[in-house]
Design a protein around this motif. Structure first.
Motif, PDB file in Angstrom:
ATOM      1  N   PHE A   1      -6.802  -0.697  66.887  1.00 18.88           N
ATOM      2  CA  PHE A   1      -8.370  -0.991  68.049  1.00 18.88           C
ATOM      3  C   PHE A   1      -9.016  -1.166  66.906  1.00 18.88           C
ATOM      4  O   PHE A   1      -9.065  -0.242  66.077  1.00 18.88           O
ATOM      5  N   VAL A   2      -9.979  -2.415  67.766  1.00 22.85           N
ATOM      6  CA  VAL A   2     -10.624  -2.762  66.203  1.00 22.85           C
ATOM      7  C   VAL A   2     -11.951  -2.804  67.107  1.00 22.85           C
ATOM      8  O   VAL A   2     -12.476  -3.893  67.890  1.00 22.85           O
ATOM      9  N   ASP A   3     -13.391  -2.820  66.193  1.00 23.63           N
ATOM     10  CA  ASP A   3     -14.346  -3.212  67.046  1.00 23.63           C
ATOM     11  C   ASP A   3     -14.995  -2.605  68.493  1.00 23.63           C
ATOM     12  O   ASP A   3     -15.674  -3.208  68.872  1.00 23.63           O
ATOM     13  N   CYS A   4     -14.358  -0.737  68.080  1.00 20.75           N
ATOM     14  CA  CYS A   4     -14.293  -0.887  69.000  1.00 20.75           C
ATOM     15  C   CYS A   4     -15.684   0.110  69.167  1.00 20.75           C
ATOM     16  O   CYS A   4     -15.894   1.305  67.759  1.00 20.75           O
TER      17      CYS A   4
ATOM     18  N   GLU B   1      -9.392   0.589  63.370  1.00 21.47           N
ATOM     19  CA  GLU B   1     -10.777   0.095  62.447  1.00 21.47           C
ATOM     20  C   GLU B   1     -11.901  -0.316  62.931  1.00 21.47           C
ATOM     21  O   GLU B   1     -11.885  -1.628  63.983  1.00 21.47           O
ATOM     22  N   ASN B   2     -12.504  -0.665  62.183  1.00 18.30           N
ATOM     23  CA  ASN B   2     -14.228  -0.302  62.211  1.00 18.30           C
ATOM     24  C   ASN B   2     -14.758  -0.071  63.548  1.00 18.30           C
ATOM     25  O   ASN B   2     -15.592  -0.707  64.736  1.00 18.30           O
TER      26      ASN B   2
ATOM     27  N   ARG C   1      -9.352   3.262  59.258  1.00 13.59           N
ATOM     28  CA  ARG C   1     -10.622   2.524  57.641  1.00 13.59           C
ATOM     29  C   ARG C   1     -11.599   1.687  58.809  1.00 13.59           C
ATOM     30  O   ARG C   1     -11.350   1.458  59.210  1.00 13.59           O
ATOM     31  N   TYR C   2     -13.134   2.200  57.677  1.00 15.78           N
ATOM     32  CA  TYR C   2     -14.197   1.396  58.387  1.00 15.78           C
ATOM     33  C   TYR C   2     -14.829   2.166  59.261  1.00 15.78           C
ATOM     34  O   TYR C   2     -15.283   0.798  60.680  1.00 15.78           O
TER      35      TYR C   2
ATOM     36  N   GLU D   1      -9.386   5.867  55.124  1.00 11.49           N
ATOM     37  CA  GLU D   1     -10.190   5.361  54.101  1.00 11.49           C
ATOM     38  C   GLU D   1     -11.218   4.053  54.477  1.00 11.49           C
ATOM     39  O   GLU D   1     -11.795   3.798  55.527  1.00 11.49           O
ATOM     40  N   PHE D   2     -12.313   4.916  53.825  1.00 13.40           N
ATOM     41  CA  PHE D   2     -13.610   3.668  54.007  1.00 13.40           C
ATOM     42  C   PHE D   2     -14.110   3.878  55.562  1.00 13.40           C
ATOM     43  O   PHE D   2     -15.198   3.140  56.222  1.00 13.40           O
TER      44      PHE D   2
END
Length: 179
Positions: A54-57, A85-86, A113-114, A135-136
């Motif tokens: 899952f990214v940029d959601c 992520e993100n 992360r992020y 992390e992050f």
């Protein structure tokens, strides 16, 4: 069983159950740039998945966050390699205000992360299993109504070890009545 699927830019609103369920043995499923709101169950459930992302959601105003359940094999310490992520995650506890984390990593070897996560009366992250990485991330406005909880929660099982929790920014944790 599904594999090698990418969903980009979907917008899901007001479901009577979970918005996205990725079932056992699914591999290489990606959800990128989605907005998900108003899920009446866990917003996202990944159970027995491998290499899913899952990214940029943007996930918000739902009855649950992202549950990465039983991804990876604890007996063999084989990693699930799922990634969150993100993502921006806001207000996902709904009516159930305890143990309704924004991200719940269980199994083995999954990563968050992020991410930018806020607005939680209770915990934000729950970790169970082994070898997860957190992390992050920026975590804030959490644990606002509880005195016995942390923004990241794991415990009560000595076999759950090997997690990496690093480079996260935790702030504004706890209720306003704390000095």
């Amino acid at each position: 069983y599904a594999e090698n699927i990418t969903l980009k830019g979907i917008n899901l609103k007001y479901m009577r159950a979970a918005a996205v369920v990725i079932g056992p043995q699914a591999k290489n499923i990606q959800v990128i740039g989605a907005e998900i709101t108003g899920a009446a169950g866990q917003t996202v459930t990944m159970n027995g998945t491998v290499n899913c992302k899952f990214v940029d959601c943007y996930i918000h105003d739902s009855e649950g966050g992202i549950q990465c359940v039983n991804s990876g094999d604890r007996n063999k310490l084989k990693k699930g390699n799922n990634v969150i992520e993100n993502c921006t995650i806001r207000n996902v506890e709904g009516k159930k205000v305890t143990y309704q984390p924004a991200i719940n990593l269980t199994g083995v070897g999954n990563t968050a992360r992020y991410n930018d996560i806020s607005v939680s009366q209770h915990t934000v992250f729950c970790l169970g299993g082994n070898l997860h990485t957190v992390e992050f991330n920026e975590i804030y406005d959490a644990c606002t109504d509880t005195d016995d909880m942390g923004a990241l929660y794991t415990g009560r099982d000595v076999t759950q070890r090997g997690h990496k929790v690093r480079y996260n920014y935790f702030h504004d944790i706890g209720g306003s009545d704390r000095g």
